[in-house]
Each structure stands twice: as structure tokens, then as C-alpha cells.
Design an enzyme around this catalytic site. Structure first.
Site, mmCIF file in Angstrom:
data_model
loop_
_atom_site.group_PDB
_atom_site.id
_atom_site.type_symbol
_atom_site.label_atom_id
_atom_site.label_comp_id
_atom_site.label_asym_id
_atom_site.label_seq_id
_atom_site.Cartn_x
_atom_site.Cartn_y
_atom_site.Cartn_z
ATOM 1 N N ARG A 171 0.554 -0.890 0.347
ATOM 2 C CA ARG A 171 -0.496 0.142 0.217
ATOM 3 C C ARG A 171 1.386 1.198 -0.257
ATOM 4 O O ARG A 171 1.286 2.121 1.213
ATOM 5 C CB ARG A 171 -0.944 0.284 1.393
ATOM 6 N N ARG A 175 -1.388 9.699 1.525
ATOM 7 C CA ARG A 175 -2.543 10.834 1.654
ATOM 8 C C ARG A 175 -2.699 11.846 1.202
ATOM 9 O O ARG A 175 -1.735 12.991 0.923
ATOM 10 C CB ARG A 175 -2.691 10.699 2.276
ATOM 11 N N ARG A 247 17.986 -8.602 7.050
ATOM 12 C CA ARG A 247 19.183 -7.722 7.607
ATOM 13 C C ARG A 247 18.776 -7.681 8.544
ATOM 14 O O ARG A 247 17.940 -7.666 9.719
ATOM 15 C CB ARG A 247 18.036 -6.580 6.405
ATOM 16 N N ARG A 277 17.564 5.809 9.879
ATOM 17 C CA ARG A 277 17.258 7.364 10.896
ATOM 18 C C ARG A 277 17.626 7.079 11.402
ATOM 19 O O ARG A 277 19.165 6.472 12.249
ATOM 20 C CB ARG A 277 15.687 6.225 11.113
ATOM 21 N N GLU A 298 20.646 4.938 12.942
ATOM 22 C CA GLU A 298 21.090 3.412 12.443
ATOM 23 C C GLU A 298 20.903 2.778 11.301
ATOM 24 O O GLU A 298 21.020 4.251 10.125
ATOM 25 C CB GLU A 298 19.111 2.934 12.797
ATOM 26 N N TYR A 346 7.577 -10.748 8.902
ATOM 27 C CA TYR A 346 7.303 -10.173 9.691
ATOM 28 C C TYR A 346 6.435 -9.430 9.887
ATOM 29 O O TYR A 346 5.647 -9.412 9.135
ATOM 30 C CB TYR A 346 8.084 -8.576 8.532
ATOM 31 N N ASP A 348 4.304 -7.174 12.963
ATOM 32 C CA ASP A 348 3.909 -6.178 14.163
ATOM 33 C C ASP A 348 3.432 -6.945 15.639
ATOM 34 O O ASP A 348 2.996 -8.369 15.598
ATOM 35 C CB ASP A 348 2.811 -5.527 13.184
#
Length: 381
Positions: A171, A175, A247, A277, A298, A346, A348
Site C-alpha cells: 500500500r 495521503r 537484514r 534514520r 540506525e 515480518y 507487527d
């Protein structure tokens, strides 16, 4: 029954708690000296800041049952992730939204105008995007792709976006409003005292014992009725077929007196900037006040033996090897593979908890029916 759970992260803790409440005796072991896996938090001794030791974990979900579950064990405080990015010498808000578009192009477009404008920049000759780059070019065009996606993706994945599948951008985060809340989910927050006390509360049951700094040995399985494995899938088999690709992240810690960047997460989209970041951890607990600050740069790279694995690569070569390990796992009785590492996906945190609850339910049903517990409750392929 006697159950052994390898790994004291979310998967092991939730499955262990559910099975303990069902009357089973659960031993949980972890090779690390702490519970909570990669969502482990602890206070920085120098500043008092609550640190997300293995990188930031922000709880967000639409699963009301999971939200109610975690709130049984911790007080969650409101938190919305509002990410910024530094690209081409300027700071923008992410995900790409109406403010980002107007800032980047120097326009004052309304939503419908912005939608048409972005479509005019897109490469409409790409009808079926096959790669990450084609997906981005089709939906946002070359300017936004170069600024916000190309460099960051090359650093994060260690390869060209032309080598990555389009599915990574499932996705596209664009926006056409000024909403810069990174997540869409109804429930978003942070445990007030960190994730480690929450996991400790989940593990607080008389039928659960926890042994830290303890490596798994195959003979441990002989003393129990079933094993739940939340470590690396290939690691259970001692990597006999080869290593699945991951990774990993390297963290460069530095402190600052005051406020370093004014937000929790600042991405760096330019390829010339080595870090992906910088995270400033006191901003993950905005209800606290600290004069000092702790930040982490990072850097992403290919995981080597002994590294902490973070992101499963899951490209063609890895999927082929994964299929072999899945066949091997399904032919191995007495063990169920769970969680991000055990299923090489992966996940959440909310999905991890939901799958752990479902796994405990499956075990209870199999025990009642006298059936063999499956190697996987969730399909890993």
C-alpha cells in the site's frame, strides 16, 4: 502437560500464559539475559530515558481483543507516530501527505488537485508493476520516488529497488489529506512503564518458570510433552540446509543535552547519508520529562552469524530455502514454530499476539482430541 517454550518474547510469553492458565506447566528459556525479546525496554542510567533497546516498538492495532489483552498487563498511554524525513536538504512529514506534496513541489494544491497532479507525474505506461521501483514510479512518479523511496530502500535492503518485488510497497503510503499519523489503526499507544514490565506481568503465573541466559539443548525436549520454538526456524535445525537471509541493524548511540531533533523518528532518504534514520527515545514517552536525551543512528546491513536478525528478506532464493525448512519442520514431531523468527515472516506486535493466542487455542483443541499439534498454525510460505 509439561511444555517448553524457547524464547521469552511476545510469542513465548503469551502462549505460556494461556497454557499456564489452562493448567499446563510451562518452562520458558531465553538465551538473552532479559525477557521481552526485541521489544525489551530499560531505563538509561545516565538520563533516565526509557530506551527501546532493539529499536522503537510502537503498538498499533485494529484488533480490539488484542488491545484489551495488552491492557490487562500494562497501562497504555496515547501515542501517535509522526515520522519526519530529511531529504535533499529539507525536512518533510511522512507518510507522503498533502503537506509533503505542497512543500516538495512548492504548490498549494487541494486534495482533488493533488491527486490529479500526482497522477500526471506517474508513469502510466507501467500497467503491472513487477518491481519496487516500477510500483513507486507508477503511483508517485520519479521526483517523489527519488526523494523518499530510492535511497532509503537501497540502504534498508542493501540492493537496488529494481531487484525487490512490487509487493514490498503493498500500500503505497500517500495521503491526500494533512493527516500525518503514520498508522491508520484505531488503537495506538505505548505501555507507560515500557514493554519489559508488561511481559513480566504476562509471565507472572505460578505455573510458569523462566530461565534466562539459557540456550536450548535437544535433550530438553525429552523431558517435556511439547516444544514451542520462537527462535530462527533454520536455527532449530542447526542450519543444516543453509542460513535464511535477514537484514540486521547496527545502532550508534549518542547523547544530547536538550532536544536533539524534536521528534521520535527522523528518516534520511538521501543515499549519501549512511544512516536510515535517527531515533530520539524520550519522544516515545511524551508523558515524561527529561533534560538529557539519548539518540540512536540506525544502519541496516546483511545479517551474519551471531547478529540479531530483524527483517526476513524473503526473496526468491530465501523462499526456496524456506520451503525446504518448512518440509523438514512438518516432519519433526513435538515442536511448533511460532512468531517472527519461527515462521520467517515480518510481524507487527499485535499480529504476533493474536497468532500466539490462536496457537494456544489450537494446542488446547489438539490435546482434547488426542491429535498431534501442527508444526505451524500460521502458513509460513
Amino acid at each position: 502437560m509439561k511444555i517448553l517454550l524457547v524464547g521469552a518474547g511476545l510469542s513465548g510469553a503469551v502462549i505460556g500464559r494461556e497454557l499456564a492458565e489452562a493448567g499446563h506447566d510451562c518452562r520458558i528459556i531465553d538465551a538473552r539475559p532479559h525477557i521481552a525479546g526485541n521489544c525489551h525496554t530499560e531505563r538509561d542510567a545516565e538520563t533516565g530515558v526509557m530506551m527501546h533497546v532493539y529499536g522503537p516498538h510502537i503498538f498499533h492495532t485494529d484488533d480490539e481483543g488484542v488491545w484489551d489483552y495488552v491492557n490487562r498487563f500494562a497501562q497504555f498511554m496515547p501515542f501517535q507516530n509522526r515520522v519526519k524525513t530529511t531529504a535533499q536538504g529539507r525536512v518533510y512529514s511522512l507518510p507522503i501527505n498533502l503537506l509533503t506534496i505542497n512543500q516538495f513541489f512548492g504548490t498549494t494544491l487541494r486534495p482533488d488537485e493533488a491527486r490529479a497532479f500526482i497522477e500526471s507525474r506517474a508513469d502510466t505506461s507501467i500497467t503491472e508493476p513487477r518491481t519496487f521501483e516500477e510500483q513507486a514510479l507508477r503511483f508517485v512518479g520519479p521526483e517523489l520516488y527519488e526523494a523518499f523511496f530510492r535511497g532509503y530502500t537501497e540502504k534498508q535492503w542493501g540492493c537496488s529497488p529494481t531487484e525487490l518485488p512490487a509487493s514490498i510497497l503493498k500500500r503505497l503510503p500517500v495521503r491526500f489529506t494533512y493527516d500525518d499519523n503514520y498508522f491508520f489503526h484505531r488503537f495506538q499507544g505505548m505501555p507507560r512503564d515500557g514493554y519489559t514490565p508488561m511481559i513480566a506481568a504476562i509471565l507472572d503465573h505460578p505455573r510458569i518458570t523462566v530461565d534466562l541466559g539459557t540456550d536450548y539443548a535437544p535433550e530438553m525436549a525429552e523431558a517435556v510433552d511439547h516444544v514451542f520454538w520462537s527462535g530462527p526456524l533454520d536455527g532449530y535445525f542447526d542450519y543444516r540446509l543453509g542460513r535464511l537471509g535477514y537484514r540486521t541493524l547496527d545502532f550508534e548511540r549518542f547523547t544530547h543535552q536538550g532536544d536533539y531533533q524534536g521528534c521520535a523518528v527522523m528518516n534520511y532518504g538521501d543515499r549519501e547519508v549512511p544512516q536510515t534514520r535517527i531515533t530520539e527515545h524520550k519522544h516515545f514517552s511524551p508523558w515524561e520529562t527529561h533534560e538529557g536525551s539519548v539518540c540512536y543512528r540506525e544502519f541496516a546491513r546483511q545479517a551474519e552469524p551471531g547478529d540479531t536478525p530483524y527483517y526476513p528478506i524473503r526473496l526468491v532464493e530465501e523462499k526456496a530455502l524456506l520451503a525446504q525448512y518448512v518440509d523438514l519442520a512438518r516432519s519433526t514431531p513435538g515442536v511448533t514454530f511460532v512468531g517472527r523468527l519461527g515462521t520467517y515472516r515480518y510481524l507487527d506486535m499485535d499480529v504476533t499476539i493474536r497468532e500466539a493466542l490462536e496457537t494456544a487455542d489450537h494446542f488446547a483443541a489438539a490435546a482434547r482430541a488426542g491429535d498431534r499439534m501442527a508444526a505451524f498454525v500460521q502458513e509460513p510460505l
